[in-house]
Design an enzyme around this catalytic site. Sequence first.
Site, PDB file in Angstrom:
ATOM      1  N   MET A  30       0.831  -1.205   0.000  1.00 10.90           N
ATOM      2  CA  MET A  30       0.000   0.000   0.000  1.00 10.90           C
ATOM      3  C   MET A  30       0.870   1.262   0.000  1.00 10.90           C
ATOM      4  O   MET A  30       0.399   2.349   0.346  1.00 10.90           O
ATOM      5  CB  MET A  30      -0.945  -0.005   1.202  1.00 10.90           C
ATOM      6  CG  MET A  30      -1.881  -1.211   1.184  1.00 10.90           C
ATOM      7  SD  MET A  30      -3.434  -0.928   2.033  1.00 10.90           S
ATOM      8  CE  MET A  30      -2.855  -0.594   3.679  1.00 10.90           C
ATOM      9  N   GLY A  31       2.147   1.104  -0.365  1.00  9.25           N
ATOM     10  CA  GLY A  31       3.025   2.266  -0.447  1.00  9.25           C
ATOM     11  C   GLY A  31       3.524   2.721   0.918  1.00  9.25           C
ATOM     12  O   GLY A  31       3.453   1.969   1.887  1.00  9.25           O
ATOM     13  N   HIS A  34       9.073   1.100   3.323  1.00  7.44           N
ATOM     14  CA  HIS A  34      10.177   1.114   4.288  1.00  7.44           C
ATOM     15  C   HIS A  34      10.985  -0.173   4.083  1.00  7.44           C
ATOM     16  O   HIS A  34      10.701  -0.952   3.169  1.00  7.44           O
ATOM     17  CB  HIS A  34       9.638   1.227   5.717  1.00  7.44           C
ATOM     18  CG  HIS A  34       8.544   0.254   6.035  1.00  7.44           C
ATOM     19  ND1 HIS A  34       8.762  -1.108   6.131  1.00  7.44           N
ATOM     20  CD2 HIS A  34       7.210   0.435   6.241  1.00  7.44           C
ATOM     21  CE1 HIS A  34       7.630  -1.715   6.409  1.00  7.44           C
ATOM     22  NE2 HIS A  34       6.653  -0.803   6.471  1.00  7.44           N
ATOM     23  N   GLU A  35      11.970  -0.369   4.960  1.00  4.08           N
ATOM     24  CA  GLU A  35      12.870  -1.533   4.837  1.00  4.08           C
ATOM     25  C   GLU A  35      12.117  -2.872   4.853  1.00  4.08           C
ATOM     26  O   GLU A  35      12.591  -3.848   4.286  1.00  4.08           O
ATOM     27  CB  GLU A  35      13.924  -1.514   5.952  1.00  4.08           C
ATOM     28  CG  GLU A  35      15.126  -0.644   5.629  1.00  4.08           C
ATOM     29  CD  GLU A  35      15.841  -1.090   4.347  1.00  4.08           C
ATOM     30  OE1 GLU A  35      16.146  -2.289   4.230  1.00  4.08           O
ATOM     31  OE2 GLU A  35      16.086  -0.244   3.474  1.00  4.08           O
ATOM     32  N   HIS A  37       9.188  -3.561   3.423  1.00  6.33           N
ATOM     33  CA  HIS A  37       8.779  -3.805   2.043  1.00  6.33           C
ATOM     34  C   HIS A  37       9.991  -4.180   1.182  1.00  6.33           C
ATOM     35  O   HIS A  37       9.942  -5.098   0.365  1.00  6.33           O
ATOM     36  CB  HIS A  37       8.141  -2.558   1.439  1.00  6.33           C
ATOM     37  CG  HIS A  37       6.903  -2.083   2.148  1.00  6.33           C
ATOM     38  ND1 HIS A  37       6.877  -0.929   2.893  1.00  6.33           N
ATOM     39  CD2 HIS A  37       5.661  -2.601   2.215  1.00  6.33           C
ATOM     40  CE1 HIS A  37       5.651  -0.752   3.378  1.00  6.33           C
ATOM     41  NE2 HIS A  37       4.892  -1.749   2.994  1.00  6.33           N
ATOM     42  N   VAL A 176      10.979  -7.197   9.625  1.00  3.49           N
ATOM     43  CA  VAL A 176      12.099  -6.265   9.752  1.00  3.49           C
ATOM     44  C   VAL A 176      11.758  -5.263  10.855  1.00  3.49           C
ATOM     45  O   VAL A 176      10.653  -4.715  10.874  1.00  3.49           O
ATOM     46  CB  VAL A 176      12.366  -5.533   8.420  1.00  3.49           C
ATOM     47  CG1 VAL A 176      13.493  -4.519   8.585  1.00  3.49           C
ATOM     48  CG2 VAL A 176      12.701  -6.530   7.323  1.00  3.49           C
ATOM     49  N   MET A 184       8.783  -2.568  11.799  1.00  2.00           N
ATOM     50  CA  MET A 184       8.577  -1.451  10.869  1.00  2.00           C
ATOM     51  C   MET A 184       7.172  -1.500  10.307  1.00  2.00           C
ATOM     52  O   MET A 184       6.638  -2.568   9.999  1.00  2.00           O
ATOM     53  CB  MET A 184       9.583  -1.514   9.734  1.00  2.00           C
ATOM     54  CG  MET A 184      10.960  -1.166  10.199  1.00  2.00           C
ATOM     55  SD  MET A 184      12.037  -0.862   8.805  1.00  2.00           S
ATOM     56  CE  MET A 184      13.574  -0.621   9.675  1.00  2.00           C
ATOM     57  N   SER A 185       6.566  -0.314  10.196  1.00  2.00           N
ATOM     58  CA  SER A 185       5.217  -0.205   9.662  1.00  2.00           C
ATOM     59  C   SER A 185       5.024   1.197   9.104  1.00  2.00           C
ATOM     60  O   SER A 185       5.555   2.167   9.652  1.00  2.00           O
ATOM     61  CB  SER A 185       4.185  -0.452  10.771  1.00  2.00           C
ATOM     62  OG  SER A 185       2.919   0.047  10.389  1.00  2.00           O
ATOM     63  N   ARG A 187       2.548   2.836   9.420  1.00  4.46           N
ATOM     64  CA  ARG A 187       1.767   3.613  10.387  1.00  4.46           C
ATOM     65  C   ARG A 187       2.595   4.129  11.561  1.00  4.46           C
ATOM     66  O   ARG A 187       2.075   4.918  12.361  1.00  4.46           O
ATOM     67  CB  ARG A 187       0.606   2.769  10.906  1.00  4.46           C
ATOM     68  CG  ARG A 187      -0.483   2.550   9.850  1.00  4.46           C
ATOM     69  CD  ARG A 187      -1.672   1.826  10.439  1.00  4.46           C
ATOM     70  NE  ARG A 187      -2.828   1.839   9.555  1.00  4.46           N
ATOM     71  CZ  ARG A 187      -3.204   0.805   8.790  1.00  4.46           C
ATOM     72  NH1 ARG A 187      -2.508  -0.315   8.800  1.00  4.46           N
ATOM     73  NH2 ARG A 187      -4.277   0.898   8.022  1.00  4.46           N
TER      74      ARG A 187
HETATM   75  P1  AMP Z   1       1.530  -3.022   3.434  1.00  7.02           P
HETATM   76  O1  AMP Z   1       2.080  -1.967   2.540  1.00  7.02           O
HETATM   77  O2  AMP Z   1       1.513  -2.619   4.876  1.00  7.02           O
HETATM   78  O3  AMP Z   1       0.212  -3.580   2.954  1.00  7.02           O
HETATM   79  O4  AMP Z   1       2.555  -4.239   3.402  1.00  7.02           O
HETATM   80  C1  AMP Z   1       2.927  -4.838   2.189  1.00  7.02           C
HETATM   81  C2  AMP Z   1       3.725  -6.095   2.475  1.00  7.02           C
HETATM   82  O5  AMP Z   1       4.902  -5.765   3.217  1.00  7.02           O
HETATM   83  C3  AMP Z   1       2.952  -7.111   3.319  1.00  7.02           C
HETATM   84  O6  AMP Z   1       3.230  -8.420   2.851  1.00  7.02           O
HETATM   85  C4  AMP Z   1       3.519  -6.887   4.694  1.00  7.02           C
HETATM   86  O7  AMP Z   1       3.417  -8.016   5.531  1.00  7.02           O
HETATM   87  C5  AMP Z   1       4.968  -6.571   4.374  1.00  7.02           C
HETATM   88  N1  AMP Z   1       5.580  -5.845   5.501  1.00  7.02           N
HETATM   89  C6  AMP Z   1       5.141  -4.707   6.080  1.00  7.02           C
HETATM   90  N2  AMP Z   1       5.928  -4.363   7.118  1.00  7.02           N
HETATM   91  C7  AMP Z   1       6.886  -5.321   7.211  1.00  7.02           C
HETATM   92  C8  AMP Z   1       7.993  -5.553   8.086  1.00  7.02           C
HETATM   93  N3  AMP Z   1       8.288  -4.726   9.089  1.00  7.02           N
HETATM   94  N4  AMP Z   1       8.761  -6.639   7.875  1.00  7.02           N
HETATM   95  C9  AMP Z   1       8.470  -7.505   6.860  1.00  7.02           C
HETATM   96  N5  AMP Z   1       7.455  -7.347   6.003  1.00  7.02           N
HETATM   97  C10 AMP Z   1       6.655  -6.275   6.169  1.00  7.02           C
END
Ligand code: AMP
Length: 284
Positions: A30-31, A34-35, A37, A176, A184-185, A187
């Site tokens: 969803m953009g 970060h590390e 992704h 990560v 990492m998130s 949010r």
């Molecule tokens: P999102 O953009 O939050 O929908 O995440 C996209 C993908 O990246 C999903 O498969 C998440 O599980 C993965 N992801 C997000 N944060 C992390 C993280 N800290 N470590 C590993 N994978 C992540």
Amino acid sequence: LILLRTLRDLVKERNIRERKAVQIGFVPTMGALHEGHLSLVRQALKDRHEVWVSIFVNPLQFGANEDLKKYPRDFKKDSRLLKKAGVSVLYAPNENSFYPVDFQTEVRVKSLSAGLCGAVRPAHFAGVATVVSKLLMQVRPHKLYLGQKDFQQCRVIEQMITDLDMPVRVRRCPIVREKDGLAMSSRNVFLSPSERVQARVLYQALNSVQRGVDSGQRDAFKLKNGMLLALKNAPSGVVDYAEIVDASTLAPMIKLRPSVQVLAAVAVRFSAARLIDNILLDIV
Ligand code: AMP
């Protein structure tokens, strides 16, 4: 980095790869990258795939009172990061063409979507399963890269792929973390400085479960209480859940056994960000 905005252009690029038998690794996001992704991108490159990434903030997976409008977006920075990382194709469809007004279909994975995050976000995983189905039909990747950070999401998608015989393999990638352990998130930027410090307790609480297991505790109820106690160290956080579950079915455990893979998972709400984290327990 090729930027694609329409299904038409996507199909054209995809068909070229088909003729050349290129192996495609796909990372849906969803953009606000970060590390975490980028670690999925790196794994896909390591597996010798051509890497395709999608950026799409999927409205179907947000509840009415959630942060869809406020979700962080920085397309320029994201494309720069992806280009630098060695991604070949970035697919960023427009919301109205991805979901035309007459869109009606929903993909729902029943029991795996019910507990944990599903209990507080009832429509969330149907939204996830629907968007991922559609993206998989469009991109037709050989391998799908998912982060264990969203463990329940991994299980829901894996089950959907199995149930519907979707011709794609899945690779789960490890979480990560920041230096202090916070997962990492996208949010995390919504945390106030004080909340950012308190947010360490999620990983600390999960590690306290592993320590309990290491010292012989097998009673899930006691381990769960230990987790809740640790989470009290974040006075600004409201605990959505702290659970010990079977990592395959996500059903709550009573007594831990080495023969069952067990997951400890937490979700804590701060003022403007709901954080989740989990660990797979080592039980001997
Ligand atoms: P999102 O953009 O939050 O929908 O995440 C996209 C993908 O990246 C999903 O498969 C998440 O599980 C993965 N992801 C997000 N944060 C992390 C993280 N800290 N470590 C590993 N994978 C992540």
